[in-house]
Design a protein around this motif. Sequence first.
Motif, PDB file in Angstrom:
ATOM      1  N   GLY A   1       8.382   3.366  -2.539  1.00 56.26           N
ATOM      2  CA  GLY A   1       9.257   4.177  -1.802  1.00 56.26           C
ATOM      3  C   GLY A   1       9.918   5.306  -2.608  1.00 56.26           C
ATOM      4  O   GLY A   1      10.617   6.174  -2.244  1.00 56.26           O
ATOM      5  N   ASP A   2       9.819   5.018  -3.930  1.00 59.86           N
ATOM      6  CA  ASP A   2      10.484   5.950  -4.908  1.00 59.86           C
ATOM      7  C   ASP A   2       9.999   7.315  -5.281  1.00 59.86           C
ATOM      8  O   ASP A   2      10.533   8.031  -5.878  1.00 59.86           O
ATOM      9  CB  ASP A   2      10.504   5.060  -6.627  1.00 59.86           C
ATOM     10  CG  ASP A   2      11.455   3.816  -6.563  1.00 59.86           C
ATOM     11  OD1 ASP A   2      11.095   3.025  -7.361  1.00 59.86           O
ATOM     12  OD2 ASP A   2      12.230   3.861  -5.511  1.00 59.86           O
ATOM     13  N   ASN A   3       8.604   7.344  -4.922  1.00 62.96           N
ATOM     14  CA  ASN A   3       7.845   8.824  -5.117  1.00 62.96           C
ATOM     15  C   ASN A   3       7.246   9.168  -3.663  1.00 62.96           C
ATOM     16  O   ASN A   3       6.690   8.450  -3.094  1.00 62.96           O
ATOM     17  CB  ASN A   3       6.837   8.337  -6.417  1.00 62.96           C
ATOM     18  CG  ASN A   3       7.462   8.048  -7.586  1.00 62.96           C
ATOM     19  OD1 ASN A   3       8.186   8.708  -8.181  1.00 62.96           O
ATOM     20  ND2 ASN A   3       7.425   6.595  -7.940  1.00 62.96           N
ATOM     21  N   THR A   4       7.423  10.256  -3.894  1.00 57.30           N
ATOM     22  CA  THR A   4       6.881  11.133  -2.526  1.00 57.30           C
ATOM     23  C   THR A   4       5.989  12.443  -3.076  1.00 57.30           C
ATOM     24  O   THR A   4       6.267  12.881  -4.132  1.00 57.30           O
ATOM     25  CB  THR A   4       7.925  11.674  -1.536  1.00 57.30           C
ATOM     26  OG1 THR A   4       8.961  12.632  -2.268  1.00 57.30           O
ATOM     27  CG2 THR A   4       8.610  10.282  -1.094  1.00 57.30           C
ATOM     28  N   TYR A   5       5.062  12.640  -1.853  1.00 54.40           N
ATOM     29  CA  TYR A   5       4.233  13.882  -2.249  1.00 54.40           C
ATOM     30  C   TYR A   5       3.879  14.628  -0.911  1.00 54.40           C
ATOM     31  O   TYR A   5       3.809  14.160  -0.096  1.00 54.40           O
ATOM     32  CB  TYR A   5       2.708  13.338  -3.040  1.00 54.40           C
ATOM     33  CG  TYR A   5       1.715  14.309  -3.077  1.00 54.40           C
ATOM     34  CD1 TYR A   5       0.622  14.019  -2.466  1.00 54.40           C
ATOM     35  CD2 TYR A   5       2.091  15.355  -3.692  1.00 54.40           C
ATOM     36  CE1 TYR A   5      -0.422  14.781  -2.595  1.00 54.40           C
ATOM     37  CE2 TYR A   5       0.874  16.097  -3.849  1.00 54.40           C
ATOM     38  CZ  TYR A   5      -0.476  15.864  -3.404  1.00 54.40           C
ATOM     39  OH  TYR A   5      -1.247  16.805  -3.649  1.00 54.40           O
ATOM     40  N   TYR A   6       3.885  15.687  -0.925  1.00 53.15           N
ATOM     41  CA  TYR A   6       3.944  16.716   0.315  1.00 53.15           C
ATOM     42  C   TYR A   6       3.122  17.852   0.196  1.00 53.15           C
ATOM     43  O   TYR A   6       2.786  18.439  -0.976  1.00 53.15           O
ATOM     44  CB  TYR A   6       5.358  17.428   0.526  1.00 53.15           C
ATOM     45  CG  TYR A   6       6.500  16.349   0.873  1.00 53.15           C
ATOM     46  CD1 TYR A   6       7.142  15.780  -0.249  1.00 53.15           C
ATOM     47  CD2 TYR A   6       6.468  15.818   2.116  1.00 53.15           C
ATOM     48  CE1 TYR A   6       8.397  15.040  -0.021  1.00 53.15           C
ATOM     49  CE2 TYR A   6       7.763  14.592   2.055  1.00 53.15           C
ATOM     50  CZ  TYR A   6       8.331  14.473   1.341  1.00 53.15           C
ATOM     51  OH  TYR A   6       9.509  13.625   1.432  1.00 53.15           O
ATOM     52  N   ALA A   7       2.301  17.930   1.420  1.00 55.57           N
ATOM     53  CA  ALA A   7       1.366  19.320   1.490  1.00 55.57           C
ATOM     54  C   ALA A   7       2.395  20.561   1.416  1.00 55.57           C
ATOM     55  O   ALA A   7       3.766  20.544   1.851  1.00 55.57           O
ATOM     56  CB  ALA A   7       0.958  19.284   2.952  1.00 55.57           C
TER      57      ALA A   7
ATOM     58  N   PHE B   1      -3.520  16.148   5.726  1.00 55.71           N
ATOM     59  CA  PHE B   1      -2.498  15.455   5.071  1.00 55.71           C
ATOM     60  C   PHE B   1      -1.435  16.279   5.077  1.00 55.71           C
ATOM     61  O   PHE B   1      -1.192  17.476   5.096  1.00 55.71           O
ATOM     62  CB  PHE B   1      -2.864  15.175   3.654  1.00 55.71           C
ATOM     63  CG  PHE B   1      -1.817  14.802   2.810  1.00 55.71           C
ATOM     64  CD1 PHE B   1      -1.118  15.826   1.972  1.00 55.71           C
ATOM     65  CD2 PHE B   1      -1.355  13.795   2.778  1.00 55.71           C
ATOM     66  CE1 PHE B   1      -0.049  15.494   0.909  1.00 55.71           C
ATOM     67  CE2 PHE B   1      -0.047  13.196   2.030  1.00 55.71           C
ATOM     68  CZ  PHE B   1       0.340  14.098   1.092  1.00 55.71           C
ATOM     69  N   ALA B   2      -0.061  15.477   5.294  1.00 53.54           N
ATOM     70  CA  ALA B   2       1.362  16.135   5.527  1.00 53.54           C
ATOM     71  C   ALA B   2       2.149  15.586   4.614  1.00 53.54           C
ATOM     72  O   ALA B   2       2.626  16.077   3.564  1.00 53.54           O
ATOM     73  CB  ALA B   2       1.650  15.591   6.736  1.00 53.54           C
ATOM     74  N   ALA B   3       2.234  14.174   4.237  1.00 51.57           N
ATOM     75  CA  ALA B   3       3.073  13.608   3.417  1.00 51.57           C
ATOM     76  C   ALA B   3       2.775  12.424   2.892  1.00 51.57           C
ATOM     77  O   ALA B   3       1.964  11.447   3.740  1.00 51.57           O
ATOM     78  CB  ALA B   3       4.508  13.421   3.820  1.00 51.57           C
ATOM     79  N   ALA B   4       2.910  11.775   1.671  1.00 56.89           N
ATOM     80  CA  ALA B   4       2.649  10.513   1.282  1.00 56.89           C
ATOM     81  C   ALA B   4       3.807   9.757   0.622  1.00 56.89           C
ATOM     82  O   ALA B   4       4.720  10.512  -0.189  1.00 56.89           O
ATOM     83  CB  ALA B   4       1.315  10.619   0.591  1.00 56.89           C
ATOM     84  N   ILE B   5       4.052   8.510   0.367  1.00 57.60           N
ATOM     85  CA  ILE B   5       4.859   7.867  -0.415  1.00 57.60           C
ATOM     86  C   ILE B   5       4.488   6.565  -1.398  1.00 57.60           C
ATOM     87  O   ILE B   5       3.438   5.971  -0.751  1.00 57.60           O
ATOM     88  CB  ILE B   5       6.093   7.440   0.772  1.00 57.60           C
ATOM     89  CG1 ILE B   5       7.350   7.069   0.027  1.00 57.60           C
ATOM     90  CG2 ILE B   5       5.514   6.277   1.738  1.00 57.60           C
ATOM     91  CD1 ILE B   5       8.526   6.750   0.937  1.00 57.60           C
ATOM     92  N   SER B   6       5.102   6.308  -2.062  1.00 56.29           N
ATOM     93  CA  SER B   6       4.523   5.156  -3.080  1.00 56.29           C
ATOM     94  C   SER B   6       4.897   3.913  -2.474  1.00 56.29           C
ATOM     95  O   SER B   6       5.822   3.694  -1.433  1.00 56.29           O
ATOM     96  CB  SER B   6       5.159   5.340  -4.578  1.00 56.29           C
ATOM     97  OG  SER B   6       6.624   5.342  -4.476  1.00 56.29           O
TER      98      SER B   6
ATOM     99  N   TYR C   1       0.750  -1.033  -0.090  1.00 56.36           N
ATOM    100  CA  TYR C   1      -0.093  -0.240  -0.125  1.00 56.36           C
ATOM    101  C   TYR C   1       0.718   1.203  -0.102  1.00 56.36           C
ATOM    102  O   TYR C   1       2.035   1.154   0.415  1.00 56.36           O
ATOM    103  CB  TYR C   1      -0.718  -0.002   1.069  1.00 56.36           C
ATOM    104  CG  TYR C   1      -1.783  -1.135   1.422  1.00 56.36           C
ATOM    105  CD1 TYR C   1      -1.390  -2.206   2.103  1.00 56.36           C
ATOM    106  CD2 TYR C   1      -2.987  -1.187   0.599  1.00 56.36           C
ATOM    107  CE1 TYR C   1      -2.288  -3.344   2.207  1.00 56.36           C
ATOM    108  CE2 TYR C   1      -3.735  -2.348   0.680  1.00 56.36           C
ATOM    109  CZ  TYR C   1      -3.506  -3.421   1.485  1.00 56.36           C
ATOM    110  OH  TYR C   1      -4.339  -4.351   1.529  1.00 56.36           O
ATOM    111  N   ALA C   2       0.311   2.132  -0.653  1.00 59.88           N
ATOM    112  CA  ALA C   2       0.949   3.417  -0.350  1.00 59.88           C
ATOM    113  C   ALA C   2       0.860   4.080   0.972  1.00 59.88           C
ATOM    114  O   ALA C   2       0.006   3.493   1.550  1.00 59.88           O
ATOM    115  CB  ALA C   2      -0.010   4.567  -1.279  1.00 59.88           C
ATOM    116  N   SER C   3       1.467   4.765   1.712  1.00 63.40           N
ATOM    117  CA  SER C   3       1.394   5.247   3.135  1.00 63.40           C
ATOM    118  C   SER C   3       1.739   6.533   2.991  1.00 63.40           C
ATOM    119  O   SER C   3       2.079   7.273   2.289  1.00 63.40           O
ATOM    120  CB  SER C   3       2.487   4.691   3.635  1.00 63.40           C
ATOM    121  OG  SER C   3       2.423   3.101   3.596  1.00 63.40           O
ATOM    122  N   GLY C   4       1.347   7.289   4.175  1.00 64.35           N
ATOM    123  CA  GLY C   4       1.267   8.758   4.415  1.00 64.35           C
ATOM    124  C   GLY C   4       1.352   9.009   6.043  1.00 64.35           C
ATOM    125  O   GLY C   4       1.086   8.326   6.676  1.00 64.35           O
TER     126      GLY C   4
END
Length: 125
Positions: A55-61, A47-52, A32-35
């Motif tokens: 672990g190769d991709n990330t996404y942030y507020a 939401f603050a942060a997410a990761i694939s 699962y994706a996690s955050g």
Amino acid sequence: QVQLVESGGRWVQAGGSLRLSCAASEDTFSYYASGWFRQAPGKEREFAAAISRSGDNTYYADSVKGRFTISRDNAKSTLYLQMNNLKPEDTARYYCAQWSGSYKSVPSASEFLDWGPGTQVTVSS
């Protein structure tokens, strides 16, 4: 049902750093994706942060971009959040979560049925 337990929160002065951890109880952690989400007193959980999954991709507020780094160790079924240059407005209880689908398709906080206990981060000025 996987259980998530957060740790690492504490009191810190503004400008300081903390590393949060989130341990998962199941070997399905890597599926699962996690955050990370956070909830300040009197405010909604955000939401603050997410990761694939890999672990190769990330996404942030926007509020944490450039200061926080999310990472994961699938072999240890553990999610991390490195927080640098902390500000008083980062004071909140921090929670981890997992979801199916893309790491960028973050569900709203209200869509999660269960949450772990969270870990408290307090940043003083």
